[in-house]
Enzyme design. Structure first.
Site, PDB file in Angstrom:
ATOM      1  CG  HIS A 513      -1.394   1.308   1.179  1.00 52.36           C
ATOM      2  ND1 HIS A 513      -2.857   1.228   1.121  1.00 52.36           N
ATOM      3  CD2 HIS A 513      -1.313   2.902   1.199  1.00 52.36           C
ATOM      4  CE1 HIS A 513      -3.644   2.457   1.216  1.00 52.36           C
ATOM      5  NE2 HIS A 513      -2.520   3.526   1.109  1.00 52.36           N
ATOM      6  CD  GLU A 514       1.738   3.152   4.079  1.00 47.11           C
ATOM      7  OE1 GLU A 514       1.802   4.917   3.022  1.00 47.11           O
ATOM      8  OE2 GLU A 514       0.453   3.571   4.631  1.00 47.11           O
ATOM      9  CG  HIS A 517       0.713   6.478  -0.794  1.00 48.88           C
ATOM     10  ND1 HIS A 517      -0.641   6.894  -1.290  1.00 48.88           N
ATOM     11  CD2 HIS A 517      -0.084   6.199   0.553  1.00 48.88           C
ATOM     12  CE1 HIS A 517      -1.818   6.998  -0.823  1.00 48.88           C
ATOM     13  NE2 HIS A 517      -1.692   5.915   0.463  1.00 48.88           N
ATOM     14  CG  HIS A 520      -0.399   9.046  -6.353  1.00 50.30           C
ATOM     15  ND1 HIS A 520      -0.121   8.985  -6.154  1.00 50.30           N
ATOM     16  CD2 HIS A 520      -0.341   9.207  -8.216  1.00 50.30           C
ATOM     17  CE1 HIS A 520      -1.621  10.145  -6.737  1.00 50.30           C
ATOM     18  NE2 HIS A 520      -1.329  10.196  -8.269  1.00 50.30           N
TER      19      HIS A 520
HETATM   20 ZN   LIG Z   1      -2.995   5.344   2.125  1.00 51.77          ZN
END
Ligand SMILES: [Zn+2]
Length: 728
Positions: A513-514, A517, A520
């Site tokens: 998940h991290e 980011h 991104h």
């Molecule tokens: Zn998040």
């Protein structure tokens, strides 16, 4: 789903100056402030390779106050030069100049954010308490600068679509609306009050998070005898022993009051009395009626937010917050949350029935004994047992295959497959703690430098719990190419020398998940730093990160990187199949603990000027929702840092579900294609989502990627809930 914060630094307001950091030094004649404090490392340009790297070297706590003051003074002069110009306002002399201002401050704040989230101690907390209101006041000073606003408005109103490229139009719109949202058009008396409110809120946010941190460090449970370790796997015992040693309790075991310590204990401890004790400590953080109680702070925060929303022309804080989100209105979020709530709560009742049956059977097998009625401190424990019984899947069976170092390699491999990135260690760069390591990211095909990835994996005193990503520097090519610098942070228990760090499945998901980011931020391919990377609405920013979670369970990743820490053998196919079969297990619990938090958050901020007692409001709201009594909110109100340690996720905790609707729908684009590594779908995802930052409206960007708007059907399928009739 939601075990992290976004961009530590972005939790400081700085809404107006933006959340971008950059090393690029402007041709500014404003040098007095910097010259005066030439020795302060916070004020120096970032030097070294890769266009400069974060200047952590030599930073001490005493640098922050004078450094931030000097950086604000410099930014103030840069803004004044724009506002005082006698030239007619143009994109270049107003919007672009605004974008170029405040770079020293952004660099200093990037470093300040690192101390705030990972090196926070008593000495730093004093600085934090002093600086938070001053930084808030600085934001308001810009938002309320009438001459600046008149020039920005003049450019915005004269928008010349024939001469500007789409990104210039978007930036002008963004700068203008950010100022308006912050109160640029409010009446003079109201402006003064708004500024006062913002400074008070900044102090309250700081106090809130310092209180939570304090309760996490204070309300711990010490285990004295081996009997108190019953049921705990070796890895949990070792972690607890290490924590005790660090806490000067050698020979004992310490269960600290953070999620990474509490959740495994609640999952495995066979001692019901101790589970209850550990659970109570955890859910009462910020709610102990002592010097670190957060209830009065919450009441005041809510009142101030309601008042500010009214002064800004909105019915409630929720309406103000949602206006520049993808959802647009509180009603749209409530509609989605309520559609998912009922099937999720129904699933909880089924899960509890399974657990109760198992508890009763255990009792019979043990020759009666005391009957157990499943309580909140039993949920994780019995859920784990049901999972074992139903799916023959044991968390402890998976863990030996999930080594931190291997999973990090898995992240790099996935980034290579989907986005064409290549990671290699970048040694010799300054770091703020010896546990931190840095990697360089390049484009595999061209060898072009993309950015840097910092990784700070282990828990320690003074580090906020949970996991998150920070942007140290946003990608841009506004006045020369600037590459992205991002970091991932987590709180794994540090292993003994030579031992591997073994993760739970949930921890591994969080890591993906991290990293989503981080990708991104790294993928960003835009001109202006304010529109770069993760600088998108909060209900859209969780989409790339949640989407990346899906790649952990792909066979390509598991067979290559889920290797047993002793034998080096890949995880057996049979175990992977079990994980897949169990993937919708316990979704009632996960959804309800999250959604109850999101609904309480939204309702607190729709209540308007009512004076709220947080405990009563929480109890009443959960009662009205028919909250199953066997579980609690994922973050109870007195510890809901997403919402009360800053504005960013206030009336915004729903974002994870909103983004998961996009996530589920987006992943089906891959499964409809040739699978998770479909290169054509990945290329569209990169172009329209990961590279675009905030240069395009999120709904438009999503449509460009997917060819349609997202519906709720994929989300319901993903969680194993019935798809409502007529849902797309
Ligand atoms: Zn998040």
């Amino acid at each position: 789903m939601s075990k992290h914060y976004l961009a530590a630094r972005c939790m400081l307001a700085l809404a107006v100056a933006g959340c971008a950091g950059a090393q690029h030094q402007e041709n500014s004649n404003v040098t007095t402030a910097v010259a005066a404090s030439a020795a302060n490392p916070l004020l120096q340009p970032w030097t070294g390779p890769y266009g400069g790297v974060p200047g952590f070297a030599g930073v001490r706590v005493e640098h922050f106050e004078p450094g931030l003051e000097a950086a604000m003074a410099q930014a103030r002069q840069e803004i004044e030069a724009i506002a005082a110009s006698s030239e007619p306002a143009t994109f270049e002399n107003t919007i672009a100049a605004f974008e170029a201002s405040g770079r020293t401050l952004r660099r200093a704040l990037a470093v300040f954010g690192v101390w705030e989230s990972t090196l926070n101690g008593p000495e730093f907390q004093v600085v934090e308490r002093t600086m938070a209101p001053k930084l808030a006041a600085f934001d308001d000073e810009i938002a309320q600068n009438e001459r600046l606003f008149r020039r920005v408005a003049a450019v915005y109103e004269a928008a010349d679509e024939s001469r500007w490229d789409p990104e210039q139009q978007r930036l002008t719109w963004y700068r203008y609306t950010q100022l308006v949202r912050a109160g640029a058009q409010a009446r003079p008396a109201d402006k003064a009050r708004i500024a006062e409110i913002n400074q008070r809120l900044a102090s309250l946010y700081t106090a809130f998070s310092q209180n939570v941190l304090s309760d996490e460090e204070t309300y711990t449970v010490v285990l004295h005898t081996p009997a108190e370790l019953e049921g705990l796997p070796d890895s949990v015992r070792a972690g607890a022993a290490a924590a005790a040693a660090e806490g000067k309790l050698p020979g004992k075991w310490l269960i600290t009051n953070t999620r990474s310590s509490v959740e495994p204990f609640l999952t495995f401890s066979a001692r019901r009395d101790l589970r209850e004790k550990v659970w109570k400590n955890f859910v009462n953080r910020g709610d102990n009626g002592d010097a670190h109680d957060n209830n009065a702070i919450i009441t005041e925060v809510l009142q101030l937010r309601a008042e500010r929303a009214r002064l800004l022309g909105y019915p409630t804080h929720a309406h103000w917050r949602l206006q520049d989100s993808m959802a647009k209105t509180p009603e749209a979020t409530l509609q989605l949350m309520e559609a998912v709530w009922k099937p999720a709560a129904a699933r909880v009742h089924e899960e509890v029935a399974d657990m109760q049956a198992l508890a009763d059977k255990e009792r019979e097998a043990n020759g009666a004994g005391k009957a157990i009625v499943i309580a909140p401190w039993d949920y994780r424990y019995y859920a784990e047992k049901v999972r074992k019984a139903k799916y023959d899947l044991d968390e402890n069976e998976i863990k030996p295959y999930l080594q931190l170092d291997q999973l990090r390699e898995a992240l790099f491999w996935v980034a290579g497959e989907l986005f064409g990135f290549e990671f290699s260690p970048a040694t010799g760069l300054p770091v703020y703690h010896p546990d931190v390591a840095v990697w360089e990211v390049k484009d595999k095909a061209s060898g072009k430098h993309i950015g840097l990835w910092y990784f700070d994996p282990y828990a320690r005193q003074g580090k906020r719990s949970g996991a998150w990503m920070s942007d140290y520097r946003n990608q841009e090519r506004f006045r020369g190419e600037v590459s992205a610098i991002v970091s991932n942070n987590s709180n794994f228990v540090k292993p003994g020398p030579g031992e591997p760090t073994l993760l739970s499945w949930d921890d591994a998901i969080t890591m993906f998940h991290e990293f989503g980011h981080a990708l991104h931020g790294l993928s960003s391919n835009v001109t202006y730093p304010s529109l770069s990377g993760t600088s998108v609405p909060p209900d859209y920013v969780e989409f790339p990160s949640q989407l990346l979670e899906r790649w952990l369970s792909t066979p390509e990743v598991l067979t290559r990187f889920a290797l047993h820490y002793q034998t080096g053998r890949p995880i057996p196919g049979e175990l992977v199949a079990k994980i897949e079969r169990a993937s919708r297990f316990n979704q009632g619990f996960a959804t309800v603990e999250y959604l109850s938090t999101a609904l309480v958050d939204m309702k607190l901020h729709l209540a308007g000027a009512t004076r709220i007692d947080p405990d009563t409001f929480e109890r009443q709201t959960l009662l009205e929702l028919h909250m199953p009594e066997q579980l609690v909110m994922r973050h109870r109100t007195p510890q809901l840092s997403h919402v009360f340690a800053g504005d960013q996720y206030s009336a915004g905790y729903y974002s994870y579900l909103w983004a998961d609707t996009l996530t589920a729908d987006a992943y089906e684009a891959f499964t409809e294609g040739s699978g998770p590594y479909d290169h054509a779908v990945a290329a569209r995802l990169s172009k329209y989502v990961f590279q675009a930052g905030n240069t395009v409206d999120p709904a438009t960007a999503y449509r460009a990627f997917r060819g349609k708007d997202p519906g709720i059907a994929a989300l319901m399928r993903k969680r194993g809930f019935p798809v409502p009739a007529g849902a797309r």
